[in-house]
Scaffold this motif. Structure first.
Motif, mmCIF file in Angstrom:
data_model
loop_
_atom_site.group_PDB
_atom_site.id
_atom_site.type_symbol
_atom_site.label_atom_id
_atom_site.label_comp_id
_atom_site.label_asym_id
_atom_site.label_seq_id
_atom_site.Cartn_x
_atom_site.Cartn_y
_atom_site.Cartn_z
ATOM 1 N N THR A 91 10.546 4.664 -7.984
ATOM 2 C CA THR A 91 10.026 5.881 -7.390
ATOM 3 C C THR A 91 11.204 6.797 -7.089
ATOM 4 O OG1 THR A 91 8.765 6.776 -5.523
ATOM 5 C CG2 THR A 91 10.107 4.822 -5.088
ATOM 6 N N MET A 92 10.960 7.891 -6.376
ATOM 7 C CA MET A 92 12.065 8.735 -5.936
ATOM 8 C C MET A 92 12.816 8.010 -4.822
ATOM 9 S SD MET A 92 10.234 12.487 -6.034
ATOM 10 C CE MET A 92 11.770 13.374 -5.812
ATOM 11 N N SER A 93 13.871 8.607 -4.332
ATOM 12 C CA SER A 93 14.749 7.967 -3.365
ATOM 13 C C SER A 93 13.979 7.286 -2.237
ATOM 14 C CB SER A 93 15.695 9.009 -2.756
ATOM 15 O OG SER A 93 16.504 8.427 -1.753
ATOM 16 N N VAL A 94 14.302 6.004 -2.009
ATOM 17 C CA VAL A 94 13.770 5.285 -0.853
ATOM 18 C C VAL A 94 14.795 5.467 0.266
ATOM 19 C CG1 VAL A 94 12.945 3.087 0.048
ATOM 20 C CG2 VAL A 94 12.642 3.626 -2.371
ATOM 21 N N ASN A 95 14.452 6.291 1.252
ATOM 22 C CA ASN A 95 15.422 6.727 2.254
ATOM 23 C C ASN A 95 15.548 5.790 3.442
ATOM 24 O OD1 ASN A 95 15.945 9.146 0.814
ATOM 25 N ND2 ASN A 95 14.117 10.087 1.692
ATOM 26 N N SER A 96 14.491 5.041 3.730
ATOM 27 C CA SER A 96 14.485 4.265 4.965
ATOM 28 C C SER A 96 13.542 3.089 4.847
ATOM 29 C CB SER A 96 14.040 5.171 6.132
ATOM 30 O OG SER A 96 14.042 4.474 7.357
ATOM 31 N N LEU A 97 13.871 2.013 5.566
ATOM 32 C CA LEU A 97 12.993 0.845 5.622
ATOM 33 C C LEU A 97 13.102 0.217 6.991
ATOM 34 C CD1 LEU A 97 14.355 -2.354 5.401
ATOM 35 C CD2 LEU A 97 15.463 -1.142 3.520
ATOM 36 N N ASN B 249 0.826 -1.197 0.000
ATOM 37 C CA ASN B 249 0.000 0.000 0.000
ATOM 38 C C ASN B 249 0.862 1.250 0.000
ATOM 39 O OD1 ASN B 249 -2.429 -1.344 0.051
ATOM 40 N ND2 ASN B 249 -3.250 -0.101 1.721
ATOM 41 N N ALA B 250 0.502 2.200 -0.833
ATOM 42 C CA ALA B 250 1.169 3.495 -0.847
ATOM 43 C C ALA B 250 0.281 4.516 -0.153
ATOM 44 C CB ALA B 250 1.444 3.945 -2.284
ATOM 45 N N LYS B 251 0.880 5.290 0.732
ATOM 46 C CA LYS B 251 0.163 6.346 1.440
ATOM 47 C C LYS B 251 0.908 7.652 1.205
ATOM 48 C CE LYS B 251 -2.556 8.113 4.781
ATOM 49 N NZ LYS B 251 -4.032 8.082 4.805
ATOM 50 N N PHE B 252 0.247 8.602 0.553
ATOM 51 C CA PHE B 252 0.875 9.888 0.279
ATOM 52 C C PHE B 252 0.658 10.813 1.474
ATOM 53 C CE2 PHE B 252 0.222 7.883 -3.794
ATOM 54 C CZ PHE B 252 1.465 8.061 -4.390
ATOM 55 N N VAL B 253 1.755 11.352 1.979
ATOM 56 C CA VAL B 253 1.720 12.029 3.280
ATOM 57 C C VAL B 253 2.142 13.494 3.216
ATOM 58 C CG1 VAL B 253 2.038 9.890 4.553
ATOM 59 C CG2 VAL B 253 4.056 11.164 3.804
ATOM 60 N N ASP C 242 11.384 10.059 -0.773
ATOM 61 C CA ASP C 242 11.371 11.479 -1.116
ATOM 62 C C ASP C 242 10.163 11.837 -1.974
ATOM 63 O OD1 ASP C 242 13.520 12.369 0.273
ATOM 64 O OD2 ASP C 242 14.889 12.522 -1.423
ATOM 65 N N GLY C 243 9.426 10.821 -2.447
ATOM 66 C CA GLY C 243 8.204 11.054 -3.209
ATOM 67 C C GLY C 243 7.010 11.357 -2.331
ATOM 68 N N GLU C 244 7.283 11.688 -1.049
ATOM 69 C CA GLU C 244 6.242 12.038 -0.075
ATOM 70 C C GLU C 244 5.239 10.898 0.105
ATOM 71 O OE1 GLU C 244 4.606 15.862 -1.038
ATOM 72 O OE2 GLU C 244 6.478 16.903 -0.553
ATOM 73 N N ALA C 245 5.763 9.684 0.121
ATOM 74 C CA ALA C 245 4.911 8.505 0.295
ATOM 75 C C ALA C 245 5.579 7.515 1.234
ATOM 76 C CB ALA C 245 4.631 7.839 -1.051
ATOM 77 N N ILE C 246 4.733 6.778 1.950
ATOM 78 C CA ILE C 246 5.199 5.621 2.708
ATOM 79 C C ILE C 246 4.532 4.389 2.106
ATOM 80 C CG2 ILE C 246 5.827 6.724 4.882
ATOM 81 C CD1 ILE C 246 3.067 6.297 5.921
ATOM 82 N N TYR C 247 5.267 3.295 2.068
ATOM 83 C CA TYR C 247 4.769 2.034 1.517
ATOM 84 C C TYR C 247 4.772 0.988 2.625
ATOM 85 C CZ TYR C 247 5.589 4.140 -3.084
ATOM 86 O OH TYR C 247 5.569 4.963 -4.174
ATOM 87 N N ALA D 142 6.598 4.610 13.338
ATOM 88 C CA ALA D 142 6.883 6.043 13.403
ATOM 89 C C ALA D 142 7.626 6.473 12.153
ATOM 90 C CB ALA D 142 7.717 6.364 14.638
ATOM 91 N N THR D 143 7.417 7.725 11.754
ATOM 92 C CA THR D 143 8.167 8.307 10.646
ATOM 93 C C THR D 143 8.734 9.656 11.058
ATOM 94 O OG1 THR D 143 6.216 9.412 9.703
ATOM 95 C CG2 THR D 143 6.737 7.192 8.884
ATOM 96 N N GLY D 144 9.831 10.026 10.400
ATOM 97 C CA GLY D 144 10.409 11.350 10.563
ATOM 98 C C GLY D 144 10.635 11.969 9.199
ATOM 99 N N SER D 145 10.420 13.267 9.089
ATOM 100 C CA SER D 145 10.512 13.927 7.787
ATOM 101 C C SER D 145 11.745 14.832 7.717
ATOM 102 C CB SER D 145 9.249 14.738 7.499
ATOM 103 O OG SER D 145 9.140 15.849 8.385
ATOM 104 N N TRP D 146 12.051 15.238 6.485
ATOM 105 C CA TRP D 146 13.192 16.126 6.277
ATOM 106 C C TRP D 146 12.924 16.997 5.047
ATOM 107 C CZ3 TRP D 146 17.684 16.093 2.795
ATOM 108 C CH2 TRP D 146 17.466 15.347 1.635
ATOM 109 N N ASP D 147 13.696 18.077 4.918
ATOM 110 C CA ASP D 147 13.644 18.938 3.740
ATOM 111 C C ASP D 147 12.252 19.496 3.488
ATOM 112 O OD1 ASP D 147 14.908 20.230 1.615
ATOM 113 O OD2 ASP D 147 14.402 18.659 0.186
ATOM 114 N N ASN D 148 11.491 19.688 4.561
ATOM 115 C CA ASN D 148 10.174 20.311 4.467
ATOM 116 C C ASN D 148 10.187 21.624 5.235
ATOM 117 O OD1 ASN D 148 8.681 17.864 3.268
ATOM 118 N ND2 ASN D 148 9.522 17.005 5.151
#
Length: 369
Positions: free
Chosen positions: A339-345, A5-9, A357-362, A33-39
């Motif tokens: 997709t764009m960069s997958v930064n974390s898993l 599932n893709a969730k755009f956040v 970086d595509g503003e989505a979590i999978y 939990a998630t953490g964001s950057w460059d926003n």
């Protein structure tokens, strides 16, 4: 892959972690939990994938439970326990957030300001690892800090641990840690030693390729995986030699994270700037399937040294199998499309989550094991 599932956040996600579950629990993880950057405003967010009243194979969207504004980019994020989350910030600070599950709120529980700094400015804290009550942080300033929960000050600092940026840290054992840096070094540190020198230094040969991530095998702690700027997956045996045991072609750009599956360590996961997330499956001849749909064979690129004769052969991990006829490594891309960069898993049980970086979590609850 099916059932992902893709969730755009609406924010770039740089870190994502499952809330830990009991090792004896039969339940799958439900909260991450998630953490964001460059926003413009960065956040720490708590999500749930629990679906009340739905059949087991139902894959619903992750639901946001709560969030809290984070000062600076989230550079790293780790659960300390069921209720507390530790974050590393680009401002150099380290923060413990507490998640109140009854009210679904987050609040700041404790903060170490300027845990990392240069002489004239703050330095980003690039990595954090937790073994409650202890927390270890590393930074762009080449500094290692040992913190302790409910202790206001820094318990110990190794000021000049590295002349270059330390990108990541993990525990090897209770008193030992591993760090990777921007010139291709894997270093072991023992907090029982009073000096400021590493107990061991291992390095890539040739060019000084920055290493970005590190993880150790959950059962055989001498086996370590790293990834870096060239996208190669490196497997190390820290008992012998000072070079990687093997190098494998993985990604076409920087590898940001590598994780052994915590309970099935013949499975390993990597993610990259190139938008891919690979599931690595290490088969021996006794369990190699005739065909893996969507997979590919992987070639080991460098030397494979033999394990010491004194070690029981039954205890040698398949990651250190030097005889290619006795095993096979296959990889499968977990994401349905580039997709764009997958930064974390993060992976726990049969559940996997990643942030981009595509503003989505999978999220998938059906990782094939």
């Amino acid at each position: 892959m099916e059932y992902i599932n893709a969730k755009f956040v609406s924010q770039k996600i740089i870190k994502t972690r499952w809330r830990p579950i009991s090792s004896t629990s039969l339940q799958q993880p439900e909260v991450f939990a998630t953490g964001s950057w460059d926003n413009e405003d960065n956040k720490v967010s708590i999500w749930s994938v629990a679906e009340q009243g739905m059949q087991d194979d139902y894959e619903g969207d992750p639901q946001l439970l709560c969030e809290y504004k984070h000062d600076g980019d989230v550079m790293d994020l780790q659960f300390l326990d069921q209720e507390r989350i530790v974050t590393a910030s680009s401002t150099g600070s380290v923060t413990i957030f507490r998640h109140y599950q009854n009210s679904q709120t987050l609040s700041v529980n404790q903060r170490w300001e300027r845990a990392h700094y240069h002489s004239c400015d703050n330095a980003p804290c690039t990595g954090v690892v937790c073994n409650s009550p202890e927390i270890v942080t590393v930074g762009e300033d080449g500094r290692i800090n040992l913190l302790r929960v409910d202790h206001k000050g820094i318990v110990r600092t190794i000021d000049n641990a590295d002349s270059s940026t330390i990108h990541a840290v993990t525990f090897l054992r209770t008193t030992e840690i591993l760090t990777v840096n921007s010139i291709g070094h894997l270093k072991m540190w023992d907090f029982r030693q009073q000096g400021n020198e590493p107990s061991q230094i291992l390095s890539l040969t040739g060019d000084r390729v920055p290493l970005h991530c590190v993880d150790r095998h959950p059962n055989q702690q001498h086996i370590v995986a790293t990834g870096g700027q060239d996208g190669m997956l490196c497997i190390w045996d820290v008992r012998q030699g000072n070079m990687p045991y093997s190098l494998m072609e993985a990604h076409s750009a920087e590898m940001w994270e590598v994780h052994f599956h915590p309970s099935s360590p013949d499975h390993l996961f990597t993610c990259s700037e190139d938008g891919s997330l690979w599931h690595w499956e290490n088969y021996t001849t006794t369990d190699t399937p005739s065909f893996l749909q969507g997979g590919r064979n992987t070639t080991i690129m460098s030397r494979s040294t033999n394990a010491p004769a004194s070690i029981n052969q039954s205890l040698i991990s398949s990651w250190l199998t030097s005889d290619s006829s006795k095993g096979r490594l296959e990889t499968t891309n977990m994401l349905p499309s580039q997709t764009m960069s997958v930064n974390s898993l993060d992976v726990l049980g049969q559940c996997l989550v990643c942030g981009t970086d595509g503003e989505a979590i999978y999220v998938t609850k059906q990782v094939p094991m």
